[in-house]
Design a protein around this motif. Structure first.
Motif, PDB file in Angstrom:
ATOM      1  N   ARG A 115       0.837  -1.204   0.000  1.00  0.00           N
ATOM      2  CA  ARG A 115       0.000   0.000   0.000  1.00  0.00           C
ATOM      3  C   ARG A 115       0.870   1.253   0.000  1.00  0.00           C
ATOM      4  O   ARG A 115       0.761   2.117   0.857  1.00  0.00           O
ATOM      5  CB  ARG A 115      -0.952   0.009   1.212  1.00  0.00           C
ATOM      6  N   LEU A 116       1.766   1.304  -0.968  1.00  0.00           N
ATOM      7  CA  LEU A 116       2.571   2.505  -1.172  1.00  0.00           C
ATOM      8  C   LEU A 116       2.390   2.952  -2.617  1.00  0.00           C
ATOM      9  O   LEU A 116       2.364   2.120  -3.527  1.00  0.00           O
ATOM     10  CB  LEU A 116       4.065   2.221  -0.915  1.00  0.00           C
ATOM     11  N   GLU A 117       2.260   4.254  -2.805  1.00  0.00           N
ATOM     12  CA  GLU A 117       2.205   4.825  -4.152  1.00  0.00           C
ATOM     13  C   GLU A 117       3.602   5.279  -4.525  1.00  0.00           C
ATOM     14  O   GLU A 117       4.240   5.986  -3.746  1.00  0.00           O
ATOM     15  CB  GLU A 117       1.340   6.096  -4.157  1.00  0.00           C
ATOM     16  N   PRO A 177     -13.123   7.308   3.972  1.00  0.00           N
ATOM     17  CA  PRO A 177     -13.735   7.473   2.643  1.00  0.00           C
ATOM     18  C   PRO A 177     -14.464   6.182   2.243  1.00  0.00           C
ATOM     19  O   PRO A 177     -14.230   5.128   2.837  1.00  0.00           O
ATOM     20  CB  PRO A 177     -12.542   7.709   1.712  1.00  0.00           C
ATOM     21  N   PRO A 178     -15.322   6.254   1.211  1.00  0.00           N
ATOM     22  CA  PRO A 178     -16.071   5.054   0.793  1.00  0.00           C
ATOM     23  C   PRO A 178     -15.142   3.867   0.533  1.00  0.00           C
ATOM     24  O   PRO A 178     -14.067   4.016  -0.039  1.00  0.00           O
ATOM     25  CB  PRO A 178     -16.751   5.505  -0.500  1.00  0.00           C
ATOM     26  N   VAL A 179     -15.604   2.707   0.962  1.00  0.00           N
ATOM     27  CA  VAL A 179     -14.817   1.480   0.797  1.00  0.00           C
ATOM     28  C   VAL A 179     -14.865   1.014  -0.659  1.00  0.00           C
ATOM     29  O   VAL A 179     -13.915   0.431  -1.171  1.00  0.00           O
ATOM     30  CB  VAL A 179     -15.343   0.392   1.756  1.00  0.00           C
ATOM     31  N   GLY A 195      -3.880   5.639   8.183  1.00  0.00           N
ATOM     32  CA  GLY A 195      -4.609   6.908   8.118  1.00  0.00           C
ATOM     33  C   GLY A 195      -6.015   6.826   8.677  1.00  0.00           C
ATOM     34  O   GLY A 195      -6.806   7.744   8.470  1.00  0.00           O
ATOM     35  N   VAL A 196      -6.335   5.737   9.354  1.00  0.00           N
ATOM     36  CA  VAL A 196      -7.694   5.568   9.872  1.00  0.00           C
ATOM     37  C   VAL A 196      -7.752   5.819  11.382  1.00  0.00           C
ATOM     38  O   VAL A 196      -8.456   6.702  11.856  1.00  0.00           O
ATOM     39  CB  VAL A 196      -8.243   4.157   9.561  1.00  0.00           C
ATOM     40  N   ARG A 212      -3.125  11.499   7.527  1.00  0.00           N
ATOM     41  CA  ARG A 212      -4.071  11.072   6.490  1.00  0.00           C
ATOM     42  C   ARG A 212      -4.019  12.049   5.307  1.00  0.00           C
ATOM     43  O   ARG A 212      -4.005  13.256   5.507  1.00  0.00           O
ATOM     44  CB  ARG A 212      -5.495  11.034   7.024  1.00  0.00           C
ATOM     45  N   LEU A 216      -6.102  12.249   1.513  1.00  0.00           N
ATOM     46  CA  LEU A 216      -7.043  11.587   0.601  1.00  0.00           C
ATOM     47  C   LEU A 216      -6.384  11.338  -0.751  1.00  0.00           C
ATOM     48  O   LEU A 216      -5.524  12.105  -1.190  1.00  0.00           O
ATOM     49  CB  LEU A 216      -8.300  12.433   0.435  1.00  0.00           C
ATOM     50  N   ALA A 274     -10.640   7.491  -7.796  1.00  0.00           N
ATOM     51  CA  ALA A 274     -10.147   6.141  -7.512  1.00  0.00           C
ATOM     52  C   ALA A 274     -11.294   5.146  -7.388  1.00  0.00           C
ATOM     53  O   ALA A 274     -12.390   5.488  -6.942  1.00  0.00           O
ATOM     54  CB  ALA A 274      -9.336   6.147  -6.223  1.00  0.00           C
ATOM     55  N   ALA A 301     -11.553   2.621  -5.371  1.00  0.00           N
ATOM     56  CA  ALA A 301     -11.894   2.445  -3.964  1.00  0.00           C
ATOM     57  C   ALA A 301     -11.252   3.592  -3.185  1.00  0.00           C
ATOM     58  O   ALA A 301     -10.055   3.549  -2.911  1.00  0.00           O
ATOM     59  CB  ALA A 301     -11.401   1.095  -3.468  1.00  0.00           C
ATOM     60  N   PRO A 302     -12.029   4.644  -2.881  1.00  0.00           N
ATOM     61  CA  PRO A 302     -11.454   5.814  -2.211  1.00  0.00           C
ATOM     62  C   PRO A 302     -10.723   5.478  -0.904  1.00  0.00           C
ATOM     63  O   PRO A 302      -9.742   6.134  -0.563  1.00  0.00           O
ATOM     64  CB  PRO A 302     -12.678   6.700  -1.966  1.00  0.00           C
ATOM     65  N   LEU A 303     -11.190   4.455  -0.177  1.00  0.00           N
ATOM     66  CA  LEU A 303     -10.502   4.084   1.065  1.00  0.00           C
ATOM     67  C   LEU A 303      -9.079   3.620   0.767  1.00  0.00           C
ATOM     68  O   LEU A 303      -8.116   4.065   1.389  1.00  0.00           O
ATOM     69  CB  LEU A 303     -11.267   2.980   1.805  1.00  0.00           C
ATOM     70  N   ASP A 304      -8.955   2.698  -0.210  1.00  0.00           N
ATOM     71  CA  ASP A 304      -7.622   2.197  -0.578  1.00  0.00           C
ATOM     72  C   ASP A 304      -6.720   3.332  -1.030  1.00  0.00           C
ATOM     73  O   ASP A 304      -5.540   3.377  -0.682  1.00  0.00           O
ATOM     74  CB  ASP A 304      -7.738   1.181  -1.728  1.00  0.00           C
ATOM     75  N   MET A 314      -6.878   6.450  -0.190  1.00  0.00           N
ATOM     76  CA  MET A 314      -6.491   7.246   0.975  1.00  0.00           C
ATOM     77  C   MET A 314      -5.349   6.547   1.726  1.00  0.00           C
ATOM     78  O   MET A 314      -4.371   7.175   2.125  1.00  0.00           O
ATOM     79  CB  MET A 314      -7.708   7.452   1.884  1.00  0.00           C
ATOM     80  N   SER A 355      -3.080   4.357   0.682  1.00  0.00           N
ATOM     81  CA  SER A 355      -1.811   4.397  -0.047  1.00  0.00           C
ATOM     82  C   SER A 355      -1.208   5.798  -0.060  1.00  0.00           C
ATOM     83  O   SER A 355      -0.005   5.972   0.132  1.00  0.00           O
ATOM     84  CB  SER A 355      -2.009   3.916  -1.485  1.00  0.00           C
ATOM     85  N   ARG A 356      -2.057   6.802  -0.288  1.00  0.00           N
ATOM     86  CA  ARG A 356      -1.550   8.176  -0.327  1.00  0.00           C
ATOM     87  C   ARG A 356      -1.006   8.585   1.048  1.00  0.00           C
ATOM     88  O   ARG A 356       0.058   9.207   1.163  1.00  0.00           O
ATOM     89  CB  ARG A 356      -2.682   9.117  -0.785  1.00  0.00           C
ATOM     90  N   ARG A 358       0.227   6.697   3.432  1.00  0.00           N
ATOM     91  CA  ARG A 358       1.475   6.001   3.727  1.00  0.00           C
ATOM     92  C   ARG A 358       2.624   6.557   2.884  1.00  0.00           C
ATOM     93  O   ARG A 358       3.750   6.702   3.381  1.00  0.00           O
ATOM     94  CB  ARG A 358       1.301   4.489   3.472  1.00  0.00           C
ATOM     95  N   SER A 359       2.327   6.868   1.640  1.00  0.00           N
ATOM     96  CA  SER A 359       3.387   7.357   0.753  1.00  0.00           C
ATOM     97  C   SER A 359       3.892   8.724   1.184  1.00  0.00           C
ATOM     98  O   SER A 359       5.078   9.022   1.064  1.00  0.00           O
ATOM     99  CB  SER A 359       2.879   7.421  -0.681  1.00  0.00           C
ATOM    100  N   PHE A 363       5.403   8.432   5.362  1.00  0.00           N
ATOM    101  CA  PHE A 363       6.692   7.780   5.607  1.00  0.00           C
ATOM    102  C   PHE A 363       7.794   8.418   4.770  1.00  0.00           C
ATOM    103  O   PHE A 363       7.563   8.813   3.625  1.00  0.00           O
ATOM    104  CB  PHE A 363       6.644   6.289   5.221  1.00  0.00           C
TER     105      PHE A 363
END
Lengths: 96, 501
Positions: free
Chosen positions: A16-18, A91-93, B336-337, B342, B344, B349, B351-354, B356, B358-359, B361-362, B365
């Motif tokens: 889960r890294l961009e 945000p929405p899942v 971010g939860v 956090r 967005l 996207a 899946a907006p949760l996913d 969020m 990834s963004r 964490r990127s 860190f």
């Protein structure tokens, strides 16, 4: 061992890294040099050696099954980037 | 300079051991308030040049006054009651932020206090601040953190070491008498060595990890840095012991470490690690320090023998598979939860949760943390698990067995802490493998779970601190500390504070 861009993208997805395209290239090179470095473990004969995940020989420690106070809901929510009085808000899942 | 001979004046408080300060506070010769204020004044003067702290406690004087009252009324009897202490910024404290040197936790206020810190507070120690570190303790130079680099007080162009660099630099600059750090692959011992102070990594599980932000859970251990060996003993005595909140904390009884400092060295067997000494990359002055320690130990009546740790050269690659693998799992909690940074993701996207997660964490860190998460994720991924992670766990057992065989022959091991004295700031940031090789002599103790201690060994011609390392079998802290203490009493080193002017 060379690490391809597509391998890096896959690992980034798992972690889960961009990564930007520049980062993909940099990470490919750095991971390759680190992986080449750790590849020397292949020299060590380890047939039949039990993997050691932990330095202690203690397993499945349990505590007495008695109630102890934990964090209040207010405390648990206090560091959340977004929450209401009861829940963490995200945000929405799934896409709309 | 024996402990009993040092005369206290308000001018040289920072030259006292923490144990001495505790004794003088207990006797009423000086108050905790005076001692604390003295250190706060020194922090105000020196912190701008050293940057050892991430946050300072603005209630330290009030806490010290409370300690004074409790000492006067007989409620506090610990040998360190009223003594100031700094805490590495990855130990949770309810009263101060816990940032781990990361943007991810910049705003994080832990809702609870780590067991080790709580024990110090209960014993009446006064927390003056949280110390700087490499982000999430991943590094050996205290320059990857969100708040910037800590400078080595002996040479501001050089690193204080890491990841407990702030803890070591605060001591070297005389800003605290005692610092609590953590050691996953050398993060207490290496900065102690670079800054000319003592550092102890206890046996894995000796001190509860509850409230220590996790990096690599089978390797992490809390430890102490101080100018004097007796201060390592006194603080270990306070923090050690089983904790129902940490199932990996050892149930074994603790020892009266302070009372054991005078155990005779006479008749002990000390093994010099051949592979460590013969390494061509070892700095000549550091090698001389180890030889000088051999001689000092012989004068104390120890027998010196040669020992081998045949898998030494594989310790760093083993560590750099296992530690990142564990880290990649531990750091998956930063989503971010529940807490932390956090950001967005793209609004389009799937899946907006996913997006969020990834963004967040990127951007939350830094590069070294992301590199290790990537490396660990790779080593644990399908197709590579056996070749990397499982293989490393097997070599880890061989490394632990090397130590086991060595401790059948000898009571203690002697060697270096680091290949070189403190290196320059920025010098190794672009070359991860070179940075990792700094850990050659320290990671073995973490992989095997044994206690290890870094002890000053004088200075080189450039005025940089040198150090030696003593390692003992699991739960051998009392012996380790007593040998180190007697080296100190033998004037093997003289505790010194850097002028850093």
């Amino acid at each position: 061992m060379p690490i391809t861009s597509s391998q890096v993208r896959k690992v980034a997805q798992l972690a889960r890294l961009e990564l930007t395209e520049d980062e993909v290239q940099l990470v490919s090179d750095q991971l390759a040099s680190i992986v080449t470095f750790v590849d020397q473990l292949g020299e060590v004969a380890t047939d039949g050696v039990e993997p050691m995940a932990h330095p202690l020989d203690i397993h499945t420690v349990v505590r007495p099954d008695t109630e102890v106070p934990g964090l209040s809901r207010e405390q648990a929510l206090s560091n959340s980037p977004n929450h209401n009085d009861e829940c963490f808000l995200v945000p929405p899942v799934m896409a709309r | 300079m024996a402990a009993c001979c040092r005369k206290l004046s308000i001018m040289n408080i920072e030259e006292q051991s923490a144990v001495d300060l505790g004794r003088r506070i207990a006797s009423g010769e000086v108050s905790s308030r005076e001692v604390t204020q003295h250190y706060l004044d020194r922090i105000a003067e020196r912190e701008p040049a050293v940057a050892a702290f991430t946050n300072l406690a603005d209630d330290a004087v009030t806490t010290a006054e409370q300690a004074d009252q409790q000492i006067a009324s007989g409620q506090l009897r610990s040998p360190l009651a009223g003594v100031p202490v700094s805490i590495k910024d990855l130990l949770c404290t309810a009263s101060l932020p816990t940032t781990c040197g990361s943007r991810m936790l910049r705003e994080f206020h832990a809702p609870y206090t780590a067991t080790a810190v709580q024990k110090l507070l209960d014993a009446g120690l006064v927390v003056v601040g949280k110390t700087n570190m490499d982000e999430f303790a991943m590094g050996g130079s205290t320059e990857t953190g969100d708040g910037g680099a800590t400078h080595n007080p002996w040479d501001r162009q050089r690193t204080a070491g890491g990841s407990s660099g702030g803890a070591a630099a605060a001591l070297a600059a005389g800003m605290v008498p005692l610092s609590i750090g953590s050691d996953t692959g050398g993060s207490v011992r290496q900065p102690a060595a670079f800054c000319g102070v003592c550092g102890l990594k206890p046996t894995y599980g000796r001190i509860s990890r509850y409230g220590l932000v996790a990096f690599a859970s089978s390797l992490d251990q809390i430890g102490t840095l101080a100018h004097y060996v007796e201060d390592l003993a006194a603080s270990l005595q306070i923090m050690a012991g089983h904790d129902p909140r940490d199932s990996t904390s050892l149930p074994d009884p603790t020892t009266e470490y302070l009372a054991h400092l005078d155990q005779p060295v006479q008749g002990l067997k000390v093994g010099v690690i051949r592979e460590h000494i013969d390494n061509p990359g070892l700095d000549a002055d550091i090698r001389d320090g180890v030889i000088r320690a051999q001689q000092a130990l012989q004068e104390l009546g120890a027998e010196i023998v040669e020992v081998h740790l045949p898998h030494t050269s594989h310790a760093v690659p083993t560590y750099y598979v296992i530690a990142p693998s564990e880290a990649s799992g531990n750091l998956s909690r930063y989503d971010g939860v529940h807490y932390g940074f956090r950001q967005l993701g793209d609004s389009g996207a799937a899946a907006p949760l996913d997006a969020m997660i990834s963004r967040s964490r990127s951007q939350g860190f830094g590069p070294e943390v992301k590199r290790r998460i990537m490396l660990g994720t790779f080593a644990l991924s399908a197709g590579y698990y056996d070749a990397y992670y499982k293989k490393a766990l097997q070599v880890r057992r061989l490394i632990a067995q090397d130590y086991g065989a060595a401790f059948e022959q000898v009571d203690l091991l002697l060697g270096p802490v680091t290949p070189t004295p403190a290196f320059g700031l920025g010098e190794k940031l672009d070359d991860p493998v070179q940075m990792y090789l700094q850990d050659l002599y320290t990671v073995g103790a973490n992989l095997a779970g044994i206690p290890a201690l870094s002890l000053p060994a004088g200075f080189n011609e450039q005025g940089l601190p040198l150090a030696i390392q003593l390692q003992g079998p699991a739960l051998g802290e009392a012996r380790l500390l007593s040998v180190a203490y007697q080296l100190q009493q033998q004037h093997f080193f003289e505790p010194r504070i850097a002028e850093c002017s």
